[in-house]
Design a protein around this motif. Structure first.
Motif, mmCIF file in Angstrom:
data_model
loop_
_atom_site.group_PDB
_atom_site.id
_atom_site.type_symbol
_atom_site.label_atom_id
_atom_site.label_comp_id
_atom_site.label_asym_id
_atom_site.label_seq_id
_atom_site.Cartn_x
_atom_site.Cartn_y
_atom_site.Cartn_z
ATOM 1 N N UNK A 112 0.909 -1.120 0.020
ATOM 2 C CA UNK A 112 -0.133 -0.262 -0.055
ATOM 3 C C UNK A 112 1.044 1.125 0.137
ATOM 4 N N UNK A 113 0.202 2.055 0.130
ATOM 5 C CA UNK A 113 0.670 3.588 0.180
ATOM 6 C C UNK A 113 1.230 4.495 1.441
ATOM 7 N N UNK A 190 -2.491 6.017 -2.242
ATOM 8 C CA UNK A 190 -2.602 7.626 -2.029
ATOM 9 C C UNK A 190 -1.578 7.345 -2.784
ATOM 10 N N UNK A 191 -0.698 9.062 -2.316
ATOM 11 C CA UNK A 191 0.505 9.615 -3.708
ATOM 12 C C UNK A 191 1.960 9.035 -3.278
ATOM 13 N N UNK A 339 7.204 9.672 5.922
ATOM 14 C CA UNK A 339 6.298 10.091 5.812
ATOM 15 C C UNK A 339 6.409 10.519 4.249
ATOM 16 N N UNK A 340 4.387 10.497 3.865
ATOM 17 C CA UNK A 340 4.005 10.749 2.092
ATOM 18 C C UNK A 340 2.671 12.309 2.996
ATOM 19 N N UNK A 341 1.761 12.898 1.516
ATOM 20 C CA UNK A 341 0.765 13.704 2.547
ATOM 21 C C UNK A 341 -0.297 12.605 3.149
ATOM 22 N N UNK A 342 -0.719 11.764 3.110
ATOM 23 C CA UNK A 342 -1.789 10.878 3.417
ATOM 24 C C UNK A 342 -0.990 10.135 4.752
ATOM 25 N N UNK A 368 8.082 12.898 -4.534
ATOM 26 C CA UNK A 368 6.732 13.334 -4.808
ATOM 27 C C UNK A 368 6.482 13.691 -6.011
ATOM 28 N N UNK A 369 7.388 14.237 -6.959
ATOM 29 C CA UNK A 369 7.381 14.043 -8.568
ATOM 30 C C UNK A 369 7.234 16.134 -8.251
#
Length: 457
Positions: A112-113, A190-191, A339-342, A368-369
């Motif tokens: 999963x993300x 997620x992203x 960490x990621x935004x979600x 995150x590009x």
């Protein structure tokens, strides 16, 4: 280690054996990629890093007692056995596949993300009520970490929970073909890693490849609160089972009640029509989702309601992952491992449950590009909208977080620090006694040093 003779290893990785043929029937005691961990009768697989040629350490491993080495360099005539292969990275996966297939045990694959590791830990806590469980340590979930995890399995284990993380197309099949899961769990789409996958649909495409290697008659368990996952139909002739907060899922939660930083009280409902009340012992709605995933896996493997409930309620905290630390002066939410935004927004939601002033210390979220600046700005904006009292952004992209937090027009105060050292040197002037402090960023930011400094305040 069962089945890992030099002859079987050579065949599995399609290599060429060089050495005394009388040794082909000998078994290695362990497989390692770190030359410092080599002991007598170990197999050393020489995988080169970005800056280090592991092959230069081969003589040292022989002195340490290695039975054999796997090399993609032709070593010529040697006084020790070695297996020549095209790629030592692929050979490591091939050997892990050979070893995994020698066990008759259930494998739960988790991807999963976001939330892979916390979901894996919840599943392990549940299943350990009935089974002897082996699980991925930390987040050893890539093409090196997964084999290492598999090599640590032994015949006493009844279930293995294997976390699989990817950030490029094609990686999942290399992992899942080794894991051969009986149960596939996907936490969300997620992203994270948009730099490589470009869209959430691209992430879904890659993550769901795990199911292609699921064993016949396996079980697919998906997060029904995720819009993309909830649209998924049967794969390999298997209907997915969904878990989520909404009651359209087979496994769902109701009557949610925050217990602050002690967790969330809720009622979990199972497809059988049975239900039970429990306390998910770590705060945040995402932890309820993890509990539902654990319940779904436990249910599929025959656990009773009481065993599932006990497994959820006895979940231990993990350093760096939603770990709550109480000191004489502060409550620290140590979520600094990655960490990621979600996951960051979920951690902010947890922080809102605290009693007292709420401080978010946030840093760079990696991979995150092209939209990385906007995504960091949005995270800061989200923190302000959630009523966080103070947002401290650290690093180049942390500046975007602070900027976003300052734009809401609320009472949120936003500060920016160029480095960790800058924040630490100003900490005593910023952090007050009684504060609740969230610490979160991608792993490379080394925010664990911030946690230690906060503990010493």
């Amino acid at each position: 280690m069962k089945n890992l003779t030099l002859e079987n290893i050579t065949k599995a990785c399609r290599g060429t054996y060089h050495g005394d043929p009388k040794k082909l029937g000998l078994e290695v005691l362990d497989v390692v990629i770190d030359s410092r961990k080599v002991k007598k009768d170990f197999l050393f697989v020489a995988i080169d890093g970005e800056k280090v040629n592991a092959h230069k350490f081969i003589p040292d491993t022989i002195k340490q007692g290695a039975l054999c080495v796997v090399s993609h360099e032709d070593l010529g005539v040697t006084d020790f056995p070695y297996i020549l292969v095209e790629s030592t990275g692929q050979a490591l996966l091939d050997i892990a596949k050979l070893y995994r297939d020698s066990f008759d045990l259930k494998v739960v694959g988790v991807t999963g993300s976001a939330g892979k590791t916390s979901t894996k830990e919840m599943i392990a806590s549940v299943l350990s009520q009935k089974y002897n469980v082996h699980k991925t340590l930390g987040n050893f979930n890539n093409e090196w970490g997964l084999p290492i995890t598999i090599f640590e399995m032994n015949e006493s284990h009844e279930v293995a929970i294997l976390e699989m993380g990817v950030n490029h197309f094609g990686e999942m099949r290399r992992l899942s073909s080794v894991a051969s899961p009986d149960i596939c769990v996907i936490t969300n789409i997620g992203i994270a890693h948009l730099e490589f996958f470009k869209t959430r649909e691209g992430i879904l495409q890659e993550k769901s490849q795990m199911i292609q290697d699921m064993k016949n008659g396996g079980t697919i368990i998906l997060n029904g609160d995720d819009d993309l996952l909830f649209k998924m139909g049967p794969l390999k002739g298997v209907d997915p089972v969904f878990f989520g907060i909404n009651d359209s899922c087979e496994f769902y939660a109701s009557d949610l009640k925050s217990a602050g930083l002690k967790g969330t009280e809720c009622t979990l409902h199972l497809p059988s029509g049975e239900s039970f009340h429990c306390l998910v012992p770590l705060p945040g709605i995402h932890m309820v989702s993890n509990a539902l995933a654990g319940a779904a896996v436990g249910y599929s493997l025959g656990l009773t309601l009481n065993e599932i409930k006990q497994g959820i309620e006895s979940l231990p905290s993990i350093p760096g992952r939603n770990n709550i630390i109480s000191t004489d002066k502060l409550v620290i939410l140590d979520d600094c491992y990655n960490a990621n935004p979600i996951s960051t927004k979920a951690a902010i939601d947890v922080l809102t449950m605290a009693i007292g002033r709420k401080v978010a210390v946030l840093g760079t979220m990696g991979e995150l590009g092209k939209d990385e600046s906007q995504l960091h700005f949005d995270t800061g904006l989200y923190a302000a909208k959630q009523g966080i009292d103070l947002v401290c952004g650290i690093g180049r992209l942390g500046k975007e977080i602070a900027y976003g937090a300052s734009k809401e027009g609320s009472s949120t105060k936003a500060l920016w620090f160029e480095t960790n050292a800058d924040f630490i040197s100003s900490m005593r002037d910023i952090i007050k006694e009684g504060d609740n402090v969230l610490v979160k960023a991608s792993h490379g930011m080394n925010f664990s040093e911030l946690v230690e400094s906060l503990r010493e305040l």
